[in-house]
Design an enzyme around this catalytic site. Structure first.
Site, mmCIF file in Angstrom:
data_model
loop_
_atom_site.group_PDB
_atom_site.id
_atom_site.type_symbol
_atom_site.label_atom_id
_atom_site.label_comp_id
_atom_site.label_asym_id
_atom_site.label_seq_id
_atom_site.Cartn_x
_atom_site.Cartn_y
_atom_site.Cartn_z
ATOM 1 N N HIS A 137 -1.545 -5.652 1.475
ATOM 2 C CA HIS A 137 -2.805 -6.356 1.215
ATOM 3 C C HIS A 137 -2.496 -7.772 0.734
ATOM 4 O O HIS A 137 -1.538 -7.976 -0.006
ATOM 5 C CB HIS A 137 -3.616 -5.643 0.120
ATOM 6 C CG HIS A 137 -4.742 -6.476 -0.400
ATOM 7 N ND1 HIS A 137 -5.966 -6.545 0.226
ATOM 8 C CD2 HIS A 137 -4.812 -7.340 -1.447
ATOM 9 C CE1 HIS A 137 -6.743 -7.400 -0.429
ATOM 10 N NE2 HIS A 137 -6.061 -7.892 -1.443
ATOM 11 N N GLU B 288 -9.216 -10.728 -7.759
ATOM 12 C CA GLU B 288 -8.307 -9.575 -7.622
ATOM 13 C C GLU B 288 -7.215 -9.593 -8.687
ATOM 14 O O GLU B 288 -6.858 -8.543 -9.234
ATOM 15 C CB GLU B 288 -7.700 -9.563 -6.209
ATOM 16 C CG GLU B 288 -8.739 -9.226 -5.143
ATOM 17 C CD GLU B 288 -8.254 -9.424 -3.713
ATOM 18 O OE1 GLU B 288 -7.085 -9.832 -3.509
ATOM 19 O OE2 GLU B 288 -9.052 -9.165 -2.790
ATOM 20 N N TYR C 104 -12.209 -2.946 -3.116
ATOM 21 C CA TYR C 104 -12.748 -3.081 -1.763
ATOM 22 C C TYR C 104 -14.279 -3.045 -1.742
ATOM 23 O O TYR C 104 -14.875 -2.700 -0.706
ATOM 24 C CB TYR C 104 -12.174 -1.985 -0.859
ATOM 25 C CG TYR C 104 -10.758 -2.271 -0.362
ATOM 26 C CD1 TYR C 104 -10.448 -3.465 0.296
ATOM 27 C CD2 TYR C 104 -9.737 -1.335 -0.531
ATOM 28 C CE1 TYR C 104 -9.157 -3.721 0.758
ATOM 29 C CE2 TYR C 104 -8.445 -1.586 -0.061
ATOM 30 C CZ TYR C 104 -8.168 -2.784 0.589
ATOM 31 O OH TYR C 104 -6.894 -3.036 1.051
ATOM 32 N N LYS D 237 0.841 -1.199 0.000
ATOM 33 C CA LYS D 237 0.000 0.000 0.000
ATOM 34 C C LYS D 237 0.882 1.258 0.000
ATOM 35 O O LYS D 237 2.097 1.183 0.239
ATOM 36 C CB LYS D 237 -0.924 -0.051 1.225
ATOM 37 C CG LYS D 237 -1.896 -1.259 1.207
ATOM 38 C CD LYS D 237 -2.723 -1.298 2.477
ATOM 39 C CE LYS D 237 -3.745 -2.421 2.453
ATOM 40 N NZ LYS D 237 -4.569 -2.450 3.696
ATOM 41 N N ASN E 214 -1.670 -0.258 7.511
ATOM 42 C CA ASN E 214 -1.105 -1.601 7.733
ATOM 43 C C ASN E 214 -0.284 -2.126 6.557
ATOM 44 O O ASN E 214 -0.032 -3.308 6.434
ATOM 45 C CB ASN E 214 -2.204 -2.586 8.173
ATOM 46 C CG ASN E 214 -3.285 -2.758 7.131
ATOM 47 O OD1 ASN E 214 -3.230 -2.150 6.061
ATOM 48 N ND2 ASN E 214 -4.270 -3.586 7.432
ATOM 49 N N ARG F 15 -1.376 -14.749 3.707
ATOM 50 C CA ARG F 15 -2.083 -14.076 4.807
ATOM 51 C C ARG F 15 -1.328 -14.237 6.123
ATOM 52 O O ARG F 15 -1.240 -13.305 6.914
ATOM 53 C CB ARG F 15 -3.503 -14.636 4.967
ATOM 54 C CG ARG F 15 -4.453 -14.331 3.833
ATOM 55 C CD ARG F 15 -4.994 -12.928 3.843
ATOM 56 N NE ARG F 15 -5.872 -12.648 4.949
ATOM 57 C CZ ARG F 15 -6.646 -11.555 5.038
ATOM 58 N NH1 ARG F 15 -6.639 -10.658 4.050
ATOM 59 N NH2 ARG F 15 -7.393 -11.342 6.079
ATOM 60 N N THR G 208 -5.213 -8.283 10.272
ATOM 61 C CA THR G 208 -5.637 -6.994 9.711
ATOM 62 C C THR G 208 -5.186 -5.840 10.610
ATOM 63 O O THR G 208 -4.654 -4.837 10.133
ATOM 64 C CB THR G 208 -7.172 -6.969 9.552
ATOM 65 O OG1 THR G 208 -7.552 -8.059 8.701
ATOM 66 C CG2 THR G 208 -7.651 -5.648 8.975
HETATM 67 N N1 UDP Z 1 -9.421 -1.301 7.722
HETATM 68 C C1 UDP Z 1 -9.542 -0.173 8.509
HETATM 69 N N2 UDP Z 1 -10.259 -0.240 9.673
HETATM 70 C C2 UDP Z 1 -10.870 -1.391 10.075
HETATM 71 C C3 UDP Z 1 -10.772 -2.526 9.269
HETATM 72 C C4 UDP Z 1 -10.031 -2.455 8.088
HETATM 73 O O1 UDP Z 1 -8.993 0.876 8.175
HETATM 74 O O2 UDP Z 1 -11.501 -1.405 11.144
HETATM 75 C C5 UDP Z 1 -8.643 -1.236 6.480
HETATM 76 C C6 UDP Z 1 -7.283 -1.911 6.621
HETATM 77 O O3 UDP Z 1 -6.330 -1.143 5.872
HETATM 78 C C7 UDP Z 1 -7.509 -3.260 5.987
HETATM 79 C C8 UDP Z 1 -8.480 -2.900 4.862
HETATM 80 O O4 UDP Z 1 -9.337 -1.906 5.448
HETATM 81 O O5 UDP Z 1 -6.308 -3.849 5.524
HETATM 82 C C9 UDP Z 1 -9.322 -4.025 4.334
HETATM 83 O O6 UDP Z 1 -10.017 -4.643 5.390
HETATM 84 P P1 UDP Z 1 -10.113 -6.225 5.497
HETATM 85 O O7 UDP Z 1 -11.090 -6.547 6.569
HETATM 86 O O8 UDP Z 1 -10.358 -6.813 4.142
HETATM 87 O O9 UDP Z 1 -8.649 -6.626 6.035
HETATM 88 P P2 UDP Z 1 -7.420 -7.345 5.280
HETATM 89 O O10 UDP Z 1 -7.985 -8.362 4.338
HETATM 90 O O11 UDP Z 1 -6.624 -6.272 4.582
HETATM 91 O O12 UDP Z 1 -6.619 -7.976 6.390
HETATM 92 MG MG MG Z 2 -9.461 -8.209 2.927
#
Ligand code: UDP
Ligand code: MG
Length: 153
Positions: free
Chosen positions: A118, A129, A52, A12, A115, A88, A94
């Site tokens: 992705h 994706e 997203y 990111k 974070n 993952r 996350t």
């Molecule tokens: N995110 C956030 N606040 C939250 C949850 C998610 O800002 O409470 C952001 C974070 O950058 C995350 C992205 O949204 O990586 C996508 O969320 P997802 O639940 O898909 O998590 P990931 O698959 O990236 O672990």
């Molecule tokens: Mg995700």
């Protein structure tokens, strides 16, 4: 073949700005995964909203899209056995606060909205994706000379 599973991994804008591109790529290379596609890009709001789309009802959606369009992204496809699940695990949780040291988020990040990386969460979303981020001709099929040193065959 199971060892041909592919996952979409992105660095990111914060990961790019913080100079973590090489370190993140190195982890996937050293683990034994094969790079199939790589580019730097800034695909814009509509593309990130599509990426997203599942989260469009979440309260953090606008901030998330703002974050993702704030700078360039490194988009990648990595291939190998259980690439999605293993990818993952390599990223961590996350929320970086829940990510163990040794994971990418656990080593390099502190807050969920920064974070740095992705990774696809299922084989189905990986396929979706990869098709969203890459044209077919950007995916390079090649045989790694290390294959038999990484897999039992
Ligand atoms: N995110 C956030 N606040 C939250 C949850 C998610 O800002 O409470 C952001 C974070 O950058 C995350 C992205 O949204 O990586 C996508 O969320 P997802 O639940 O898909 O998590 P990931 O698959 O990236 O672990
Ligand atoms: Mg995700």
């Amino acid at each position: 073949m199971a060892s041909r599973e592919r996952t979409f991994i992105a660095i990111k804008p914060d990961g790019v700005q913080r100079g973590l591109v090489g370190k993140i790529i190195q982890r996937f290379e050293e683990r034994g995964f094969k790079m199939v596609a790589l580019k730097i890009c800034a695909p814009g709001r509509a593309h990130l909203e599509k990426h997203y789309a599942d989260l469009s009802k979440k309260p953090f959606f606008k901030d998330l899209v703002d974050y993702m369009v704030s700078g360039p992204i490194i988009a990648m496809v990595w291939e190998g056995l259980n690439a999605v699940k293993c990818g993952r695990m390599m990223l961590g949780e996350t929320n970086p606060q829940a990510s163990l040291p040794g994971s990418i988020r656990g080593d390099f990040s502190i807050q969920v909205g920064r974070n740095i990386c992705h990774g696809s969460d299922s084989v189905e979303s990986a396929n979706h994706e990869i098709a969203l981020w890459f044209n077919k001709n950007e995916l390079v099929n090649w045989e790694s000379a290390m294959y038999t040193w990484i897999y039992e065959v």
